[in-house]
Write an enzyme that holds these catalytic residues in place. Sequence first.
Site, PDB file in Angstrom:
ATOM      1  N   HIS A 107     -10.220  -5.454  -3.037  1.00  0.00           N
ATOM      2  CA  HIS A 107      -8.855  -5.679  -2.544  1.00  0.00           C
ATOM      3  C   HIS A 107      -8.903  -6.081  -1.090  1.00  0.00           C
ATOM      4  CE1 HIS A 107      -9.967  -1.409  -2.322  1.00  0.00           C
ATOM      5  NE2 HIS A 107      -9.281  -1.351  -1.193  1.00  0.00           N
TER       6      HIS A 107
ATOM      7  N   HIS B 233      -6.814  -5.976   2.329  1.00  0.00           N
ATOM      8  CA  HIS B 233      -5.675  -5.390   3.035  1.00  0.00           C
ATOM      9  C   HIS B 233      -5.092  -6.479   3.929  1.00  0.00           C
ATOM     10  CE1 HIS B 233      -6.742  -0.988   2.433  1.00  0.00           C
ATOM     11  NE2 HIS B 233      -7.922  -1.542   2.184  1.00  0.00           N
TER      12      HIS B 233
ATOM     13  N   GLN C 191     -14.240   2.372   1.502  1.00  0.00           N
ATOM     14  CA  GLN C 191     -13.645   1.912   0.240  1.00  0.00           C
ATOM     15  C   GLN C 191     -13.415   3.106  -0.672  1.00  0.00           C
ATOM     16  OE1 GLN C 191     -15.919  -0.992  -2.032  1.00  0.00           O
ATOM     17  NE2 GLN C 191     -14.200  -1.394  -3.400  1.00  0.00           N
TER      18      GLN C 191
ATOM     19  N   ASP D 112       0.846  -1.192   0.000  1.00  0.00           N
ATOM     20  CA  ASP D 112       0.000   0.000   0.000  1.00  0.00           C
ATOM     21  C   ASP D 112       0.886   1.248   0.000  1.00  0.00           C
ATOM     22  OD1 ASP D 112      -3.217   0.501   1.032  1.00  0.00           O
ATOM     23  OD2 ASP D 112      -1.821   2.191   1.112  1.00  0.00           O
TER      24      ASP D 112
ATOM     25  N   VAL E 113     -11.093   2.736  -3.558  1.00  0.00           N
ATOM     26  CA  VAL E 113     -10.782   2.226  -4.895  1.00  0.00           C
ATOM     27  C   VAL E 113     -11.810   1.150  -5.224  1.00  0.00           C
ATOM     28  CG1 VAL E 113      -9.064   1.112  -6.368  1.00  0.00           C
ATOM     29  CG2 VAL E 113      -8.318   2.709  -4.590  1.00  0.00           C
TER      30      VAL E 113
END
Length: 112
Positions: free
Chosen positions: A98, A100, A92, A28, A94
């Site tokens: 995904h 993390h 969120q 990240d 993006v």
Amino acid sequence: MTLFEKIIARQIPAQIVHETDRAIAFRDIHPVAPVHVLVVPKRPLRNTAEASPEDEALLGHLMLVAAEVARAEGIAGSGFRIVVNNGSHAGQTVDHLHLHVLGGRALGWPPG
Ligand code: 5GP
């Protein structure tokens, strides 16, 4: 094209730590823990809420990749967290699913 699609296509640089036929994992850009890696499916899927039964194997694959990343980063033993933010109230930012992978320090619970 989402930001993460551009990273997958190598149009935007990222520190890639792991890659499979269906997923990519990279650090990240604004880490919130000593280890903060994002595990992203190569096929775009907005979030968990938009997953369908045909995504079942892919979702399982992402979890296994996250665990592999945790082992490779040396945080599997000390403990780590897998987080998926879905939609605006979850933060969120993006719109490409995904996971993390967070670890390397004690993580608070519950999240704020
Ligand atoms: P979300 O808030 O959607 O759950 O997580 C998106 C994550 O993407 C954030 O933690 C943010 O720091 C990360 N991010 C945003 N832009 C970039 C970028 O260009 N490169 C990388 N590697 N991470 C990014």
